[in-house]
Scaffold this motif. Structure first.
Motif, PDB file in Angstrom:
ATOM      1  N   GLU A  82     -93.113 -22.234 -19.600  1.00  0.00           N
ATOM      2  CA  GLU A  82     -92.080 -21.247 -19.912  1.00  0.00           C
ATOM      3  C   GLU A  82     -92.300 -19.962 -19.118  1.00  0.00           C
ATOM      4  OE1 GLU A  82     -90.128 -20.234 -24.108  1.00  0.00           O
ATOM      5  OE2 GLU A  82     -92.083 -19.263 -23.828  1.00  0.00           O
ATOM      6  N   SER A  83     -93.545 -19.504 -19.062  1.00  0.00           N
ATOM      7  CA  SER A  83     -93.853 -18.270 -18.330  1.00  0.00           C
ATOM      8  C   SER A  83     -93.551 -18.415 -16.844  1.00  0.00           C
ATOM      9  CB  SER A  83     -95.327 -17.890 -18.529  1.00  0.00           C
ATOM     10  OG  SER A  83     -95.619 -17.605 -19.878  1.00  0.00           O
ATOM     11  N   VAL A 115     -92.739 -11.902 -26.270  1.00  0.00           N
ATOM     12  CA  VAL A 115     -92.365 -12.241 -27.645  1.00  0.00           C
ATOM     13  C   VAL A 115     -92.598 -13.720 -27.914  1.00  0.00           C
ATOM     14  CG1 VAL A 115     -90.357 -12.552 -29.165  1.00  0.00           C
ATOM     15  CG2 VAL A 115     -90.741 -10.366 -28.021  1.00  0.00           C
ATOM     16  N   SER A 116     -92.224 -14.567 -26.970  1.00  0.00           N
ATOM     17  CA  SER A 116     -92.428 -16.005 -27.145  1.00  0.00           C
ATOM     18  C   SER A 116     -93.912 -16.321 -27.316  1.00  0.00           C
ATOM     19  CB  SER A 116     -91.870 -16.771 -25.946  1.00  0.00           C
ATOM     20  OG  SER A 116     -92.056 -18.156 -26.098  1.00  0.00           O
ATOM     21  N   GLY A 122     -99.955 -17.425 -29.346  1.00  0.00           N
ATOM     22  CA  GLY A 122    -100.822 -17.474 -28.165  1.00  0.00           C
ATOM     23  C   GLY A 122    -101.154 -16.107 -27.630  1.00  0.00           C
ATOM     24  N   HIS A 123    -101.520 -15.189 -28.510  1.00  0.00           N
ATOM     25  CA  HIS A 123    -101.697 -13.786 -28.142  1.00  0.00           C
ATOM     26  C   HIS A 123    -102.639 -13.582 -26.952  1.00  0.00           C
ATOM     27  CE1 HIS A 123    -100.091 -13.656 -32.204  1.00  0.00           C
ATOM     28  NE2 HIS A 123     -99.741 -12.397 -31.991  1.00  0.00           N
ATOM     29  N   SER A 165     -86.747 -23.062 -35.826  1.00  0.00           N
ATOM     30  CA  SER A 165     -87.167 -22.948 -37.218  1.00  0.00           C
ATOM     31  C   SER A 165     -87.045 -21.502 -37.682  1.00  0.00           C
ATOM     32  CB  SER A 165     -88.614 -23.418 -37.376  1.00  0.00           C
ATOM     33  OG  SER A 165     -89.503 -22.510 -36.728  1.00  0.00           O
ATOM     34  N   MET A 166     -86.830 -21.319 -38.969  1.00  0.00           N
ATOM     35  CA  MET A 166     -86.783 -19.972 -39.529  1.00  0.00           C
ATOM     36  C   MET A 166     -88.115 -19.257 -39.320  1.00  0.00           C
ATOM     37  SD  MET A 166     -84.221 -18.392 -40.832  1.00  0.00           S
ATOM     38  CE  MET A 166     -85.119 -17.244 -41.870  1.00  0.00           C
ATOM     39  N   ARG A 167     -89.185 -20.022 -39.369  1.00  0.00           N
ATOM     40  CA  ARG A 167     -90.503 -19.421 -39.168  1.00  0.00           C
ATOM     41  C   ARG A 167     -90.610 -18.802 -37.783  1.00  0.00           C
ATOM     42  NH1 ARG A 167     -96.322 -22.652 -39.648  1.00  0.00           N
ATOM     43  NH2 ARG A 167     -97.655 -20.864 -39.134  1.00  0.00           N
ATOM     44  N   TYR A 168     -90.142 -19.538 -36.762  1.00  0.00           N
ATOM     45  CA  TYR A 168     -90.213 -19.010 -35.398  1.00  0.00           C
ATOM     46  C   TYR A 168     -89.290 -17.806 -35.223  1.00  0.00           C
ATOM     47  CZ  TYR A 168     -89.589 -18.492 -30.406  1.00  0.00           C
ATOM     48  OH  TYR A 168     -89.508 -17.956 -29.140  1.00  0.00           O
ATOM     49  N   LEU A 169     -88.063 -17.890 -35.751  1.00  0.00           N
ATOM     50  CA  LEU A 169     -87.110 -16.791 -35.606  1.00  0.00           C
ATOM     51  C   LEU A 169     -87.628 -15.530 -36.278  1.00  0.00           C
ATOM     52  CD1 LEU A 169     -83.791 -18.733 -36.241  1.00  0.00           C
ATOM     53  CD2 LEU A 169     -84.603 -17.833 -34.055  1.00  0.00           C
TER      54      LEU A 169
END
Length: 238
Positions: A82-83, A115-116, A122-123, A165-169
């Motif tokens: 993604e990056s 943010v992703s 994956g901080h 998912s709501m968790r991700y949002l």
């Protein structure tokens, strides 16, 4: 302070605008509308979708019998792919702006990758991403389309092209507000109807579209007086 800010915007040339926010906030719709409105107002603009490929990977995962992209390539693999893809997309968009001279309307930008990374837990990868993305200049204006995660989830389910998912949002919404760049964002209430959101965005940019003063107009301000920018109506895209 406000007067000097308006004056600086009047002299500056609008080069890049970014629209960011969680999935389902309306970024793509508003970015298309803004590019069309700027062009209609005499400021040629190009829409750029700086996606990270997560939706494409998700579809591939489903075809291969996996529930989502993360289960296909792993969390680290997803963040790396993604990056890299988003970096290439932003680089191509900025290069295109330099070649054409058109305003670049960015559907997502580098902060979306930070943010992703945070939302996926994956901080430790954020530092590397910031090093890679630091060569990209900040857009002159970055609009954060703020919407309740529950409403964003409803919109995503309604369009039926992908799933979050709501968790991700919820995690992504919190991550945007925790970014060190957050104070520089122009926060827009994206829970309103699309037409109202467009008006909020265009009203903020009106100051950037003011005509710069010339020697003739400085001597006779009335000679250089122009009506305010008229934003032409733009048809909503499907």
């Amino acid at each position: 302070m406000a007067r000097s800010t308006r004056a600086r915007r009047g002299r500056a040339r609008l080069r890049a605008v970014a629209l960011i926010g969680i999935d389902g906030s309306g970024k793509t719709t508003q970015a298309h509308r803004l590019a069309d409105a700027l062009t209609a107002a005499g400021r040629p603009a190009t829409y750029h979708r700086n996606a990270g490929g997560r939706r494409w990977l998700g579809r591939l995962a489903h075809r291969l019998g996996r529930p989502d992209a993360q289960r296909l390539v792993g969390r680290t693999g997803l963040l790396v792919v993604e990056s890299a893809l988003r970096w290439l997309a932003i680089a191509a968009a900025l290069l295109g702006r330099l070649v054409t001279g058109r305003v670049a309307v960015m559907d997502r930008y580098s902060v979306c990758q930070y943010v992703s990374i945070r939302a996926h837990g994956g901080h430790r990868w954020e530092r590397l991403a910031r090093i890679a993305y630091r060569i990209f200049p900040a857009p002159q204006v970055t609009f954060l389309l703020a919407v309740d995660p529950a409403e964003a989830y409803r919109r995503i389910e309604q369009r039926g092209t992908d799933h979050e998912s709501m968790r991700y949002l919820t995690a992504a919404d919190a991550a945007y507000r925790a970014l060190p760049e957050y104070p520089t964002f122009v926060v827009v209430d994206a829970g309103r109807p699309p037409e109202e959101v467009s008006r909020q965005i265009q009203a903020h940019l009106a100051g950037w579209l003011a005509a710069p003063a010339t020697p003739a107009t400085a001597a006779d301000p009335a000679a250089g007086r122009r009506p305010e920018v008229e934003w032409l109506p733009v048809q909503a895209r499907p």
